[in-house]
Design a protein around this motif. Structure first.
Motif, PDB file in Angstrom:
ATOM      1  N   SER A  30       0.829  -1.202   0.000  1.00  0.00           N
ATOM      2  CA  SER A  30       0.000   0.000   0.000  1.00  0.00           C
ATOM      3  C   SER A  30       0.861   1.249   0.000  1.00  0.00           C
ATOM      4  N   PHE A  31       2.003   1.200   0.712  1.00  0.00           N
ATOM      5  CA  PHE A  31       2.906   2.351   0.694  1.00  0.00           C
ATOM      6  C   PHE A  31       3.400   2.637  -0.724  1.00  0.00           C
ATOM      7  N   ASN A  32       3.781   1.568  -1.468  1.00  0.00           N
ATOM      8  CA  ASN A  32       4.247   1.776  -2.839  1.00  0.00           C
ATOM      9  C   ASN A  32       3.162   2.404  -3.696  1.00  0.00           C
ATOM     10  N   HIS A  33       1.941   1.937  -3.516  1.00  0.00           N
ATOM     11  CA  HIS A  33       0.817   2.509  -4.260  1.00  0.00           C
ATOM     12  C   HIS A  33       0.644   3.982  -3.910  1.00  0.00           C
ATOM     13  N   LEU A  82      -1.745   8.323   3.984  1.00  0.00           N
ATOM     14  CA  LEU A  82      -0.378   8.413   4.493  1.00  0.00           C
ATOM     15  C   LEU A  82      -0.358   8.557   6.013  1.00  0.00           C
ATOM     16  N   MET A  83      -1.249   9.372   6.543  1.00  0.00           N
ATOM     17  CA  MET A  83      -1.304   9.548   7.988  1.00  0.00           C
ATOM     18  C   MET A  83      -1.698   8.250   8.683  1.00  0.00           C
ATOM     19  N   GLU A  84      -2.629   7.504   8.095  1.00  0.00           N
ATOM     20  CA  GLU A  84      -3.038   6.233   8.694  1.00  0.00           C
ATOM     21  C   GLU A  84      -1.914   5.201   8.619  1.00  0.00           C
ATOM     22  N   LEU A  85      -1.250   5.137   7.471  1.00  0.00           N
ATOM     23  CA  LEU A  85      -0.165   4.175   7.322  1.00  0.00           C
ATOM     24  C   LEU A  85       1.024   4.520   8.210  1.00  0.00           C
ATOM     25  N   SER A  86       1.211   5.791   8.544  1.00  0.00           N
ATOM     26  CA  SER A  86       2.324   6.183   9.418  1.00  0.00           C
ATOM     27  C   SER A  86       2.173   5.624  10.829  1.00  0.00           C
ATOM     28  N   VAL A 123       8.340   4.748   8.628  1.00  0.00           N
ATOM     29  CA  VAL A 123       9.411   5.654   8.185  1.00  0.00           C
ATOM     30  C   VAL A 123       9.258   5.988   6.711  1.00  0.00           C
ATOM     31  N   LYS A 124       9.007   4.991   5.873  1.00  0.00           N
ATOM     32  CA  LYS A 124       8.870   5.239   4.433  1.00  0.00           C
ATOM     33  C   LYS A 124       7.668   6.124   4.131  1.00  0.00           C
ATOM     34  N   VAL A 125       6.589   5.915   4.866  1.00  0.00           N
ATOM     35  CA  VAL A 125       5.399   6.734   4.639  1.00  0.00           C
ATOM     36  C   VAL A 125       5.683   8.193   4.983  1.00  0.00           C
ATOM     37  N   LEU A 126       6.313   8.424   6.115  1.00  0.00           N
ATOM     38  CA  LEU A 126       6.599   9.808   6.517  1.00  0.00           C
ATOM     39  C   LEU A 126       7.611  10.450   5.573  1.00  0.00           C
ATOM     40  N   GLN A 127       8.577   9.677   5.106  1.00  0.00           N
ATOM     41  CA  GLN A 127       9.510  10.206   4.111  1.00  0.00           C
ATOM     42  C   GLN A 127       8.783  10.548   2.818  1.00  0.00           C
ATOM     43  N   SER A 128       7.816   9.718   2.440  1.00  0.00           N
ATOM     44  CA  SER A 128       7.012  10.005   1.252  1.00  0.00           C
ATOM     45  C   SER A 128       6.205  11.284   1.439  1.00  0.00           C
ATOM     46  N   LEU A 129       5.700  11.474   2.638  1.00  0.00           N
ATOM     47  CA  LEU A 129       4.941  12.693   2.925  1.00  0.00           C
ATOM     48  C   LEU A 129       5.836  13.925   2.816  1.00  0.00           C
ATOM     49  N   LEU A 130       7.048  13.825   3.319  1.00  0.00           N
ATOM     50  CA  LEU A 130       7.992  14.944   3.193  1.00  0.00           C
ATOM     51  C   LEU A 130       8.290  15.234   1.727  1.00  0.00           C
TER      52      LEU A 130
END
Length: 650
Positions: A151-154, A183-187, A196-203
């Motif tokens: 889901s993160f990759n998507h 993104l907030m839910e996956l974080s 970590v990857k989700v928050l980096q994606s958000l940044l």
């Protein structure tokens, strides 16, 4: 040979006349039917999806769509039209959410991710694409961590699409609403690598699309809401130590995910605060200001302010401790600006926080003084302006030029201290022709050293140094304060005194100076730790290189209006009280020596009687040395104060 050539020509003509789009569409439909037929023909619901033909059929459908886009001059081609009109994406979402066969959701996420990233034409503005694309994210956000990596990759692919899309503005804006929520839910995933990857994606999303996303306030509200939630969990925790909260040291936001243990509520709060602060720093200005405002409104005003104004002392203590740490940790200019505005431009809150510096509860007073000390170390001009300089600019603390100086012998015996010119005046007048007494740098330094009566000086009893021992620390303090104020365009000389048109007016020293001078006046009866924090704040104030600070806090030779206080006049008054109180202490020199040894850890045994008074005397002596060292460090680099005043009178 001629026959062979004719056959070759006929074969080439047949190949050229073949309609590729018909075959592509048929093949696309066949693969889709293979998927749907599986659900009609299968009887075993527990067979994993990887053991079926579904993943292969989805890959073939994707390859056909990508190939069709490259070959067709007109878009969309027949296969893409079939995908959209038959609502295949919505059907896949339904199958994925049902996890039938097991693992189907991962295959749907993979198909959607590759579809969005490999097809070049914009798709998110299409309702038949936009709506289905959101649903797998929201479903995966609630699934076990094994499905969340996909889901993160998507979500990451969607983030890239939003940032690179050339379609209409409504497309990325609509996509942002759901993407940010996902993104907030996956974080919150229990799997650290996913968080970590989700928050980096958000940044990354903010850095590339911050200006566009600033049209919506959803992210600011989500960030603020998360901050409020983790804060509430922290302050409700049993056994929360306000001292541990206040002394929290900065750690990067990602560090909480490197530990195998689950982070505590305090770690979660401060790491999330660091992430928000980092995001605001990296974001474009418009977006950073928007998020900062949401944090201010959603957390500071709605949650923190009622606690700071609460009647319960424990609530005030904890919330002030949190605020003290937050002031120290915040680094982004935008969030710092909102924080300073919240603290110093909210009138009732500002007065309350300053009054807490003189609270009946010594713990609240101590942490409130610490908050003041932390504020004075932040690179924001409004802090010193609001707390001090706005009250000093007119120099209305000075006696008007030409006013006759009161004489020390003009009063009757037993006159009250308030009428004693020793406490209301300096040794000289403001006007140069009337000035008298020493005015050299050494005289100003010696004024602070000699203000301590010889009878109570105890530093030499342990062979401790004079004010010279404080010069190194004073230089570091002055250098730090100067670095903060370099860009503030302060004047290098004193402004001329101003008088209101209606005549003389009383000097208002402001809430901060009032509470600090009141506290200093009671230094002989206050706890040792409180006195240390009080003198630390006053020394930091005196270290700023502003001519008004030099005059009001470090010049003993100015002529004051009756009833007006400066730092030196308060010290004089304290020394007068000290000389009366030491009459009650037998063997004063020995007791002061024992007290110094006890404070230095050289002697664990000490008598308890008069202990607060003796500690206050020791702190007072060292404070005067520190002020002398600050004056020594500042004056050789500043313009001569006498010359400043001479210029004012010319």
């Amino acid at each position: 040979m001629e026959t062979f050539s004719r056959f070759t020509s006929m074969l080439l003509h047949a190949l050229e006349s073949r309609e590729p789009t018909v075959d592509l569409l048929d093949s696309f439909i066949d693969h889709w039917k293979s998927i749907t037929n599986y659900y009609v023909q299968t009887t075993d619901e527990h067979v994993p999806v990887r053991q079926t033909d579904i993943p292969w059929c989805l890959r073939q459908m994707l390859d056909i769509l990508v190939y069709e886009e490259k070959q067709q001059a007109q878009y969309p081609g027949p296969c893409m039209e079939f995908l959209l009109h038959q609502k295949i994406l919505e059907t896949l979402v339904t199958l994925g959410k049902a996890q039938y066969p097991p693992g189907m959701l991962q295959q749907v996420l993979l198909f959607f991710s590759k579809l969005l990233s490999q097809v070049q034409q914009p798709l998110l503005h299409l309702t038949t694409v936009y709506i289905p694309v959101q649903l797998p994210d929201q479903s995966a956000a609630r699934t076990p961590t094994s499905d969340q990596s996909q889901s993160f990759n998507h979500s990451a692919d969607k983030a890239v699409l939003v940032s690179q899309s050339d379609s209409s503005a409504c497309s990325p804006v609509q996509s942002e609403r759901s993407l940010l929520w996902v993104l907030m839910e996956l974080s919150k995933s229990q799997k650290s690598s996913v968080s970590v990857k989700v928050l980096q994606s958000l940044l990354l999303l903010i850095q590339t699309s911050g200006e566009l996303l600033s049209e919506l306030t959803q992210l600011g509200e989500l960030l603020s809401g998360r901050l409020t939630k983790v804060y509430s969990l922290m302050v409700l925790e049993d056994g929360l130590d306000p001292g541990a909260v206040q002394g929290w040291r900065h750690i990067p936001w990602s560090s909480q995910y490197s530990s195998p243990d689950s982070p505590g509520h305090m770690t979660s709060f401060f790491c999330w605060l660091d992430f928000v602060d980092h995001l605001i720093t990296e974001a474009p200005q418009v977006f950073s200001e928007q998020v900062s405002q949401c944090v201010c409104d959603g957390w500071m005003v709605d949650v923190l302010q009622p606690q700071l104004l609460h009647m319960c002392e424990q609530v005030v203590l904890v919330s002030t401790s949190v605020l003290c740490a937050v002031v120290r940790l915040v680094r982004s200019p935008s969030l710092l600006d909102r924080l300073v505005h919240f603290l110093l431009r909210t009138e009732m809150l500002t007065e309350t926080l300053l009054r807490h510096c003189d609270h009946v509860n010594d713990q609240i007073s101590l942490v409130s003084l610490s908050l003041l000390d932390e504020l004075l170390q932040k690179p924001h001009r409004d802090i010193l302006d609001v707390l001090l300089l706005d009250f000093l600019r007119g120099r209305s603390y000075l006696s008007p030029p030409g006013q006759e100086e009161p004489q020390a012998d003009s009063g009757e015996d037993g006159e009250d201290d308030e009428d004693d010119p020793f406490f209301t005046d300096g040794p000289a007048h403001l006007s140069p022709p009337c000035q008298s007494g020493p005015r050299t740098h050494n005289d100003i330094i010696n004024s602070f050293l000699c203000v301590v009566p010889v009878q109570v000086r105890s530093g030499q009893l342990l062979q401790e140094g004079g004010y010279e021992s404080y010069v190194h620390d004073a230089h570091a303090l002055v250098t730090q304060s100067q670095a903060l104020s370099l860009s503030w365009d302060w004047p290098v000389s004193l402004p001329p005194p101003t008088l209101p048109s209606g005549g003389d007016s009383a000097f208002s020293e402001g809430h901060m100076i009032k509470v600090l001078f009141d506290r200093l006046g009671r230094i002989l009866e206050q706890p040792y730790d409180l006195n240390l924090q009080l003198t630390s704040v006053l020394s930091r104030l005196a270290s700023f290189r502003h001519p008004l600070v030099n005059e009001f806090l470090l010049n003993p030779y100015i002529h004051l209006k009756p009833g007006t206080r400066t730092l030196f006049s308060v010290l004089i008054r304290v020394m007068s009280e000290l000389m009366l109180r030491i009459q009650e202490v037998p063997q004063l020199s020995d007791r002061l020596l024992d007290t110094r040894k006890h404070l230095l850890g050289l002697d664990q045994n000490t008598r308890l009687d008069h202990l607060t008074l003796l500690r206050g005397i020791v702190v007072l002596e060292e404070f005067c040395k520190e002020l002398a060292a600050v004056a020594f460090v500042k004056m050789p680099l500043d313009l001569d104060w006498d010359q400043d005043k001479d210029q004012d009178q010319d």
